[in-house]
Enzyme design. Structure first.
Site, PDB file in Angstrom:
ATOM      1  N   THR A 167       4.202   1.562   2.780  1.00 10.24           N
ATOM      2  CA  THR A 167       3.313   1.781   1.635  1.00 10.24           C
ATOM      3  C   THR A 167       2.460   0.588   1.258  1.00 10.24           C
ATOM      4  OG1 THR A 167       5.200   2.975   0.778  1.00 10.24           O
ATOM      5  CG2 THR A 167       3.435   2.495  -0.778  1.00 10.24           C
ATOM      6  N   GLY A 225       8.567  10.652  -0.391  1.00 10.45           N
ATOM      7  CA  GLY A 225       9.321   9.437  -0.715  1.00 10.45           C
ATOM      8  C   GLY A 225       9.101   9.002  -2.150  1.00 10.45           C
ATOM      9  N   THR A 264       8.075  -0.700  -1.919  1.00 12.96           N
ATOM     10  CA  THR A 264       7.800  -0.327  -0.539  1.00 12.96           C
ATOM     11  C   THR A 264       9.150  -0.234   0.175  1.00 12.96           C
ATOM     12  OG1 THR A 264       6.619  -1.000   1.472  1.00 12.96           O
ATOM     13  CG2 THR A 264       7.484  -2.763   0.108  1.00 12.96           C
TER      14      THR A 264
HETATM   15  N1  GLY Z   1       8.099   4.057   0.502  1.00 14.99           N
HETATM   16  C1  GLY Z   1       7.430   5.065   1.183  1.00 14.99           C
HETATM   17  C2  GLY Z   1       8.254   6.224   1.517  1.00 14.99           C
HETATM   18  O1  GLY Z   1       9.470   6.159   1.497  1.00 14.99           O
HETATM   19  O2  GLY Z   1       7.683   7.235   1.826  1.00 14.99           O
END
Ligand code: GLY
Length: 337
Positions: free
Chosen positions: A197, A227, A248
């Site tokens: 991310t 997510g 992230t």
């Molecule tokens: N942090 C991004 C996801 O898990 O989709």
């Protein structure tokens, strides 16, 4: 330049720029305006956002404009156009945006639209809702002038087809540390260099805070998987009274503790942005120490004075900072050394 060599060069470059490698990921004095983003690729996004901030523009505009740079970058395999598809070959995008007053918008599992951050902003500004998902989000985007596009690039399609040869479902992400061994080294064909991310936080010259988060999520995920990134409180939280945070990494673990909200609440209790991020990482590590060894999660925070900080589970996390005083990529501190 690939991420590893960029990070190495950046780390080597920091002493020359500032006199010393940062011993911790706090700034020494608050800065306003300022924009900070997860990962080294946040530097380009910050540069774009800075054009707005340096002209006394609104933090929310800086966030949207910055995030669009990363979303349009097809070399980035975890955000926007060119992001790795799910296990069915579909590129599904998640994004959210939030301002200091609690206004927020989010899209989840959105296909065919290159700039989910802008759709999320439109959800916030043009609807009475916070979240639109899937076909409903696409319909809303098309009705509001967004173009339907194919987001699956030849590179990402090739990687997906390579993954299909084994199709082992063992999602792991964000591990930059070269010594790390994936449970299934074949999961990311030829590479475990998967960054995840972009989360962005900005404080403008008038003291307004905003944040945004955008991703294609976990590579080769189940179709429909969402997510933390578009979940307000998990992947992003902004409170003008205190500060903002974003995350992230493996989103499931961030959702379980509503991580970004927790970081902001620790700041409310008087912790610095770095300390607040560290406390949440420690809680995640304590809850399931075995799992924590094998995943990456990073938090980034900015308070309403312009102090920033970050902390991650694993080595390899980095974040980018742009203000009038500095434009740097900083290696994040981590729980596991
Ligand atoms: N942090 C991004 C996801 O898990 O989709």
């Amino acid at each position: 330049m690939i991420r590893r060599s960029f990070l190495k060069n950046t780390m080597l470059g920091i002493p020359a720029m500032s006199g010393a490698l940062p011993s911790c990921t706090n700034n020494k004095k608050p800065q306003k305006p300022i924009i900070i983003s997860t990962w080294d690729f946040g530097k380009a996004a910050n540069s774009e956002g800075w054009k707005t901030l340096s002209a006394n523009g609104h933090a929310l505009d800086a966030i949207e404009k910055g995030a669009r740079i990363t979303e349009a970058d097809q070399s980035n395999k975890t955000v926007g156009y060119g992001g790795y598809p799910d296990r069915d070959g579909k590129v599904t995008l998640d994004a959210c945006i939030m301002d200091e007053k609690g206004n927020c918008g989010s899209v989840m599992c959105l296909e065919h639209i290159k700039h989910p951050i802008s759709v999320a902003r439109m959800v916030m500004e043009k609807t009475p809702h916070v979240i639109l998902v899937g076909d409903g989000a696409l319909q809303f985007a098309l009705e509001n002038g967004f173009q339907k596009e194919n987001l699956l690039t030849p590179d990402s399609e090739a990687a997906w087809k390579e993954w299909l040869k084994k199709a082992n479902y063992a999602p792991v992400m964000n591990i930059e540390n070269k010594t790390y061994q994936s449970p299934d080294p074949g999961f990311f064909p030829g590479s475990i260099d998967n960054h995840d991310t972009i989360g962005m936080l900005a404080l403008d010259s008038q003291g307004r805070l905003s944040g945004g988060c955008t991703t294609s999520g976990m590579a080769f995920k189940m179709h429909g998987r969402v997510g933390d990134s578009p979940v307000i409180g998990a992947g992003l939280f902004v409170d003008g009274e205190v500060g903002a945070a974003t995350s992230t990494g493996v989103g499931e673990e961030v959702i379980r503790c509503v991580g970004s909200h927790l970081v902001v609440e620790y700041m409310r209790q008087g912790n610095s942005p770095r300390e607040a991020c560290k406390k949440v990482v420690e809680r995640i590590a304590k809850r399931d120490p075995e799992k924590a060894k094998n995943i990456q999660i990073g938090f980034l925070a900015l308070d309403n004075k312009g102090n920033y900080g970050a902390y991650a589970l694993q080595k390899g996390f980095s974040f980018a900072v742009k203000s009038a005083d500095e434009e740097i990529v900083i290696p994040g501190e981590s729980y596991f050394k």
